[in-house]
Motif scaffolding. Structure first.
Motif, PDB file in Angstrom:
ATOM      1  N   PRO A   1      -6.869 -13.379   8.044  1.00 42.46           N
ATOM      2  CA  PRO A   1      -6.114 -12.122   7.944  1.00 42.46           C
ATOM      3  C   PRO A   1      -4.934 -12.198   6.981  1.00 42.46           C
ATOM      4  N   ILE A   2      -4.523 -11.063   6.515  1.00 44.55           N
ATOM      5  CA  ILE A   2      -3.393 -10.966   5.584  1.00 44.55           C
ATOM      6  C   ILE A   2      -2.307 -10.097   6.215  1.00 44.55           C
ATOM      7  N   ILE A   3      -1.071 -10.600   6.157  1.00 43.45           N
ATOM      8  CA  ILE A   3       0.082  -9.789   6.572  1.00 43.45           C
ATOM      9  C   ILE A   3       0.623  -9.167   5.289  1.00 43.45           C
ATOM     10  N   GLY A   4       0.315  -7.911   5.074  1.00 43.55           N
ATOM     11  CA  GLY A   4       0.709  -7.222   3.842  1.00 43.55           C
ATOM     12  C   GLY A   4       2.180  -6.878   3.882  1.00 43.55           C
ATOM     13  N   THR A   5       2.912  -7.387   2.913  1.00 40.52           N
ATOM     14  CA  THR A   5       4.366  -7.252   2.910  1.00 40.52           C
ATOM     15  C   THR A   5       4.840  -6.885   1.513  1.00 40.52           C
ATOM     16  N   GLY A   6       5.691  -5.886   1.420  1.00 42.58           N
ATOM     17  CA  GLY A   6       6.244  -5.525   0.124  1.00 42.58           C
ATOM     18  C   GLY A   6       6.337  -4.027  -0.058  1.00 42.58           C
ATOM     19  N   GLY A   7       7.521  -3.483   0.172  1.00 41.74           N
ATOM     20  CA  GLY A   7       7.778  -2.081  -0.138  1.00 41.74           C
ATOM     21  C   GLY A   7       7.171  -1.068   0.800  1.00 41.74           C
ATOM     22  N   ILE A   8       6.788  -1.496   2.003  1.00 40.08           N
ATOM     23  CA  ILE A   8       6.260  -0.522   2.968  1.00 40.08           C
ATOM     24  C   ILE A   8       7.441   0.185   3.634  1.00 40.08           C
ATOM     25  N   ILE A   9       7.575   1.465   3.343  1.00 42.43           N
ATOM     26  CA  ILE A   9       8.735   2.206   3.825  1.00 42.43           C
ATOM     27  C   ILE A   9       8.324   3.335   4.762  1.00 42.43           C
ATOM     28  N   ASN A  10       7.097   3.815   4.621  1.00 35.20           N
ATOM     29  CA  ASN A  10       6.644   4.889   5.524  1.00 35.20           C
ATOM     30  C   ASN A  10       5.188   4.667   5.942  1.00 35.20           C
ATOM     31  N   GLY A  11       4.694   5.571   6.781  1.00 35.87           N
ATOM     32  CA  GLY A  11       3.350   5.438   7.326  1.00 35.87           C
ATOM     33  C   GLY A  11       2.259   5.485   6.267  1.00 35.87           C
ATOM     34  N   GLU A  12       2.507   6.254   5.204  1.00 40.76           N
ATOM     35  CA  GLU A  12       1.503   6.328   4.134  1.00 40.76           C
ATOM     36  C   GLU A  12       1.400   5.001   3.389  1.00 40.76           C
ATOM     37  N   HIS A  13       2.551   4.387   3.172  1.00 39.51           N
ATOM     38  CA  HIS A  13       2.534   3.060   2.544  1.00 39.51           C
ATOM     39  C   HIS A  13       1.783   2.074   3.433  1.00 39.51           C
ATOM     40  N   ALA A  14       1.994   2.205   4.741  1.00 36.97           N
ATOM     41  CA  ALA A  14       1.334   1.315   5.698  1.00 36.97           C
ATOM     42  C   ALA A  14      -0.178   1.479   5.593  1.00 36.97           C
ATOM     43  N   ALA A  15      -0.637   2.727   5.557  1.00 41.31           N
ATOM     44  CA  ALA A  15      -2.067   2.994   5.441  1.00 41.31           C
ATOM     45  C   ALA A  15      -2.620   2.408   4.135  1.00 41.31           C
ATOM     46  N   GLU A  16      -1.843   2.579   3.065  1.00 41.93           N
ATOM     47  CA  GLU A  16      -2.269   2.060   1.748  1.00 41.93           C
ATOM     48  C   GLU A  16      -2.463   0.542   1.813  1.00 41.93           C
ATOM     49  N   MET A  17      -1.499  -0.136   2.442  1.00 37.40           N
ATOM     50  CA  MET A  17      -1.561  -1.601   2.524  1.00 37.40           C
ATOM     51  C   MET A  17      -2.745  -2.051   3.380  1.00 37.40           C
ATOM     52  N   ILE A  18      -3.024  -1.314   4.435  1.00 33.31           N
ATOM     53  CA  ILE A  18      -4.162  -1.656   5.292  1.00 33.31           C
ATOM     54  C   ILE A  18      -5.485  -1.426   4.534  1.00 33.31           C
ATOM     55  N   MET A  19      -5.528  -0.356   3.777  1.00 33.36           N
ATOM     56  CA  MET A  19      -6.733  -0.087   2.978  1.00 33.36           C
ATOM     57  C   MET A  19      -6.932  -1.157   1.905  1.00 33.36           C
ATOM     58  N   ALA A  20      -5.826  -1.768   1.456  1.00 32.12           N
ATOM     59  CA  ALA A  20      -5.947  -2.877   0.493  1.00 32.12           C
ATOM     60  C   ALA A  20      -6.510  -4.120   1.169  1.00 32.12           C
ATOM     61  N   GLY A  21      -6.376  -4.170   2.503  1.00 30.86           N
ATOM     62  CA  GLY A  21      -6.945  -5.307   3.211  1.00 30.86           C
ATOM     63  C   GLY A  21      -6.042  -5.983   4.225  1.00 30.86           C
ATOM     64  N   ALA A  22      -4.833  -5.438   4.425  1.00 29.14           N
ATOM     65  CA  ALA A  22      -3.899  -6.080   5.354  1.00 29.14           C
ATOM     66  C   ALA A  22      -4.298  -5.831   6.809  1.00 29.14           C
ATOM     67  N   THR A  23      -4.119  -6.882   7.642  1.00 32.12           N
ATOM     68  CA  THR A  23      -4.334  -6.747   9.084  1.00 32.12           C
ATOM     69  C   THR A  23      -3.035  -6.300   9.756  1.00 32.12           C
ATOM     70  N   ALA A  24      -1.948  -6.946   9.348  1.00 30.18           N
ATOM     71  CA  ALA A  24      -0.625  -6.567   9.872  1.00 30.18           C
ATOM     72  C   ALA A  24       0.285  -6.300   8.683  1.00 30.18           C
ATOM     73  N   LEU A  25       1.496  -5.788   8.988  1.00 23.55           N
ATOM     74  CA  LEU A  25       2.397  -5.343   7.926  1.00 23.55           C
ATOM     75  C   LEU A  25       3.777  -5.960   8.090  1.00 23.55           C
ATOM     76  N   GLY A  26       4.280  -6.575   7.031  1.00 17.51           N
ATOM     77  CA  GLY A  26       5.656  -7.054   7.050  1.00 17.51           C
ATOM     78  C   GLY A  26       6.579  -5.925   6.616  1.00 17.51           C
ATOM     79  N   ILE A  27       7.630  -5.712   7.396  1.00 12.16           N
ATOM     80  CA  ILE A  27       8.587  -4.639   7.094  1.00 12.16           C
ATOM     81  C   ILE A  27       9.959  -5.269   6.887  1.00 12.16           C
ATOM     82  N   GLY A  28      10.577  -5.020   5.743  1.00  9.37           N
ATOM     83  CA  GLY A  28      11.881  -5.628   5.467  1.00  9.37           C
ATOM     84  C   GLY A  28      12.868  -4.622   4.918  1.00  9.37           C
ATOM     85  N   SER A  29      12.796  -4.386   3.616  1.00 10.84           N
ATOM     86  CA  SER A  29      13.759  -3.494   2.951  1.00 10.84           C
ATOM     87  C   SER A  29      13.845  -2.122   3.599  1.00 10.84           C
TER      88      SER A  29
END
Lengths: 265, 305
Positions: free
Chosen positions: B238-266
C-alpha cells in the motif's frame, strides 16, 4: 491560498523602558487585540514571539529585554532599521463586568498594557497590580500614571511600592471587594498562584501563557500543552485560569526547542 | 453512507487521513489533539539518535503557491522519548513513530529502541530535502541505501514499516521497488519537494532560518499525485499518499492515483486542526454523489484497466 511572508518594517522609534529593556515601534495599520503577540524576525538570526505592548499613532510597540542572542539583536536596533513582522497572532483577553483587576509580574506587564488602556476607555473600575524585582525593573510607570486606574506596585526588595508579591495584593483585593475578572501575565509560578487564588474566590481569571514557539500559527506543535494538546499560539495565548489548573504542565514544566520538558525552578 | 474505514498493514483506520510527520507530532498531546479532530492515525515528528534543537525560526514560511518548511528535526532524541511515547494504548488511534538517521548505523540504533516503544508502526525517512546529514542530503535516496536501511530496520523492529520517499529523485519507482523487496510494508509518498528558498529582498536574506526548505501544499500536490501514480504501477504494497491534500477532492484524486491512506500536513495551516474531519466529510460527499460505496472501489481508478 492563504499565505503570509514576513513584512520588513522600518522601526519608527525606540524608547528605553528600563535597564536593558527597550520598546520598538513599528508601523502597523491593522487591528490589534489586547493580549496578542507578533513574531519578530531578525534576518539571519531568529524569529521569536513578543507581546504587543503599545498600539498608537499607526504603530505597534513591542517591549524586549536583552537577554539572549535574538533579544540583544532586537534591542540593538535603532530607529530607521528594518525588522521583520509576522502576525499579530493568538486570541485575546476579553474584559468581563465592571470591576477588573490586572496582575503583572516582571515583563508580563507588557502584555497587559493594551488591556489596561481598553479597560480605561470603557471606564471600568480598573486595578493594575504590577510587581518587579526592584524599582529599576518596574516598567511603564509614567504611562500608568496617566491612566485612570488604581495602580499598585510591589517590589521584591521594597525599593518601590509595597515590599512583597502581587499575589498577596490580589488575595487581599478579592477578599475585600467583588471583582468581576482577573487578568494575569507574568512568571508562570506567579500565574499559577493567581489562578488558584481566583478559583478559590470564584472569580474568573484569564491568563497569558508563554511557551516556546517556532511558527506562531499552529503548525509546528512546539507550543502544544499537556494533556489537551491545545496550541498556545492559536487557541491561546490567553486561557482561563480554571482550565489551565486542569492541565498537566501549568506551573510544572515547559518544553524547549527540542521538545524536551524543562521544569520550572 | 460511504464507508471510509480501512486496514493498513494491520492498522485499523476509521478513515484514510493520517497526520503526516513534521506537523504537530512533538508530544503525545499534540497528536491526541489531531486524533480528536478526526485523524485516523498520527505520525510523530521524526526522532533521531541524538537530541536536536532544529533550525532557528522562521521554520515555516508560506507563499501564494504553498509552504516551505525547514524544521530541522527538532526532537528530544530516541533515548528521551519513552516518557512521551511509551504508553500510547489510550491515544485513541494508532501512532506511527517516524525515525530519521544519518546512516545505517543510526537507523539500526533507532529501530532497536523504537521496537520497545508503543508505536503501532514505524516510518523511516530517507528523503528530507533540507537538513544537512539527513535524507537526500546524506545520499539516502538511492536504491542501495533504501534497501539496506529498510532491511536493517525490519530486522530489528517487527512493527509494520513504512518507507517515506522523496519526490526529488530520478528513478523514484526503483526506490519504491527496492523498499518493497527489502521488506517494507508500505510506501509513504512523498516527502516535501525542492528544497526551495524564499529571499526577503529588503534584508537580502533567505527567510527560513535554515535558508532552504521543503515545499508542500498546493505546489506539491501534482508532483505527489504523479509519484503515487507511478509507484502504484510498480509495487503491490500500500501507499500512503502525501503531499498537498487540502480538501476532499484532493483526497479522492490521491486515492484514484493509487493511495490506500492519506498523509495530511500543510492542510492544518490552511483549514485548521479539524481539517481531518473536513476532508473526510467532503470525501464522503464526493463518494456519495458518484455512487462510490468504498475506498477500494476508487483506489487506482485513474490507471488503465
Amino acid at each position: 491560498m492563504k499565505h503570509e511572508l514576513p513584512k520588513m518594517l522600518k522601526i519608527e522609534r525606540v524608547i528605553r523602558e528600563a535597564e536593558g529593556v527597550h520598546t520598538l515601534f513599528l508601523p502597523y495599520a491593522g487591528e490589534v487585540k489586547a493580549g496578542q503577540f507578533v513574531m519578530l524576525w531578525v534576518p539571519g538570526v531568529d524569529a521569536k514571539p513578543a507581546g504587543i505592548s503599545y498600539h498608537q499613532d499607526g504603530c505597534i510597540g513591542v517591549t524586549i529585554s536583552a537577554v539572549g542572542a535574538w533579544s540583544k539583536e532586537v534591542c540593538g536596533k535603532k530607529s530607521g532599521d528594518l525588522l521583520g513582522l509576522l502576525g499579530p497572532y493568538g486570541n485575546s483577553f476579553e474584559l468581563i463586568g465592571e470591576n477588573v483587576v490586572l496582575v503583572g509580574g516582571g515583563y508580563g506587564a507588557a502584555t497587559l498594557m493594551l488591556l489596561a488602556e481598553e479597560a480605561c476607555r470603557r471606564s471600568l473600575k480598573t486595578t493594575l497590580i504590577l510587581g518587579a524585582r526592584s524599582e529599576a525593573a518596574l516598567l511603564y510607570r509614567t504611562r500608568i500614571k496617566a491612566m485612570k486606574l488604581d495602580a499598585i506596585f510591589t517590589t521584591d526588595d521594597g525599593s518601590f511600592g509595597e515590599k512583597g508579591f502581587v499575589t498577596d495584593i490580589l488575595q487581599r483585593k478579592l477578599q475585600s471587594e467583588k471583582v468581576d475578572g482577573v487578568y494575569v501575565c507574568g512568571p508562570e509560578i506567579m500565574e499559577k498562584r493567581c489562578a488558584e487564588i481566583c478559583l478559590a474566590a470564584e472569580v474568573p481569571s484569564q491568563i497569558s501563557l508563554e511557551r516556546h514557539m517556532k511558527c506562531g500559527f499552529g503548525v509546528c506543535g512546539a507550543c502544544c500543552i499537556d494533556h489537551s494538546g491545545r496550541r498556545v499560539c492559536v487557541e491561546g495565548t490567553i486561557f482561563s485560569g480554571a482550565d489551565l489548573l486542569q492541565t498537566h504542565e501549568f506551573g510544572r514544566y515547559r518544553r524547549d526547542s527540542s521538545a524536551t520538558k524543562q521544569p520550572f525552578a | 453512507m460511504a464507508d471510509l474505514s480501512l486496514k493498513l498493514c494491520g492498522l485499523k483506520l476509521e478513515n484514510p487521513t493520517i497526520l503526516a510527520s513534521g506537523i504537530m507530532g512533538t508530544s503525545r498531546a499534540s497528536m491526541t489533539y489531531a486524533i480528536k479532530n478526526g485523524a485516523a492515525a498520527v505520525t510523530t515528528k521524526s526522532i533521531s539518535v541524538e537530541k536536536r534543537k532544529g533550525h532557528p525560526a522562521p521554520i515555516i514560511v508560506t507563499y501564494a503557491g504553498g509552504m516551505l518548511n525547514s524544521v530541522g528535526y527538532s526532537n528530544p532524541g530516541i533515548d528521551n522519548v519513552a516518557d512521551e511515547f511509551g504508553d500510547l494504548q489510550n491515544a485513541g488511534a494508532p501512532v506511527i513513530g517516524s525515525l530519521t538517521g544519518r546512516d545505517e548505523n543510526d537507523f539500526a540504533i533507532l529501530a532497536e529502541k523504537a521496537a520497545a516503544l508503543d508505536f503501532e508502526a514505524i516510518e523511516i525517512v530517507l528523503s528530507c530535502p533540507h537538513t544537512p546529514g539527513y535524507g537526500t542530503m546524506a545520499g539516502l535516496s538511492t536504491p542501495e541505501k533504501t534497501a539496506a536501511i529498510t532491511q536493517i530496520v525490519k530486522q530489528r523492529c517487527k512493527k509494520p514499516l513504512f518507507v517515506k520517499l522523496s519526490p526529488n529523485v530520478m528513478g523514484l519507482v526503483e526506490l519504491a521497488k527496492a523498499a518493497e523487496e527489502a521488506g517494507a510494508d508500505a510506501i509513504t509518498a512523498v516527502n516535501t519537494a525542492g528544497p526551495g528558498m524564499i529571499i526577503d529582498i529588503k534584508s537580502r536574506k533567505p527567510v527560513l532560518g535554515g535558508r532552504i526548505g521543503g515545499l508542500s501544499g498546493d505546489a506539491l500536490r501534482p508532483i505527489a499525485v504523479r509519484c503515487v501514480y507511478d509507484i502504484y504501477e510498480a509495487v503491490s504494497i500500500p501507499i500512503i499518499g502525501t503531499g498537498g491534500i487540502i480538501n476532499g477532492e484532493h483526497a479522492a484524486e490521491m486515492i484514484m492515483a493509487g493511495a490506500t491512506a492519506l498523509g495530511i500536513g500543510s492542510a492544518v495551516y490552511y483549514r485548521g486542526i479539524d481539517v481531518f474531519k473536513k476532508i473526510c466529510l467532503e470525501l464522503e460527499e464526493f463518494m456519495e454523489s458518484e455512487g462510490i460505496s468504498s475506498l477500494a472501489q476508487m483506489r487506482g481508478a485513474a490507471h488503465e484497466a
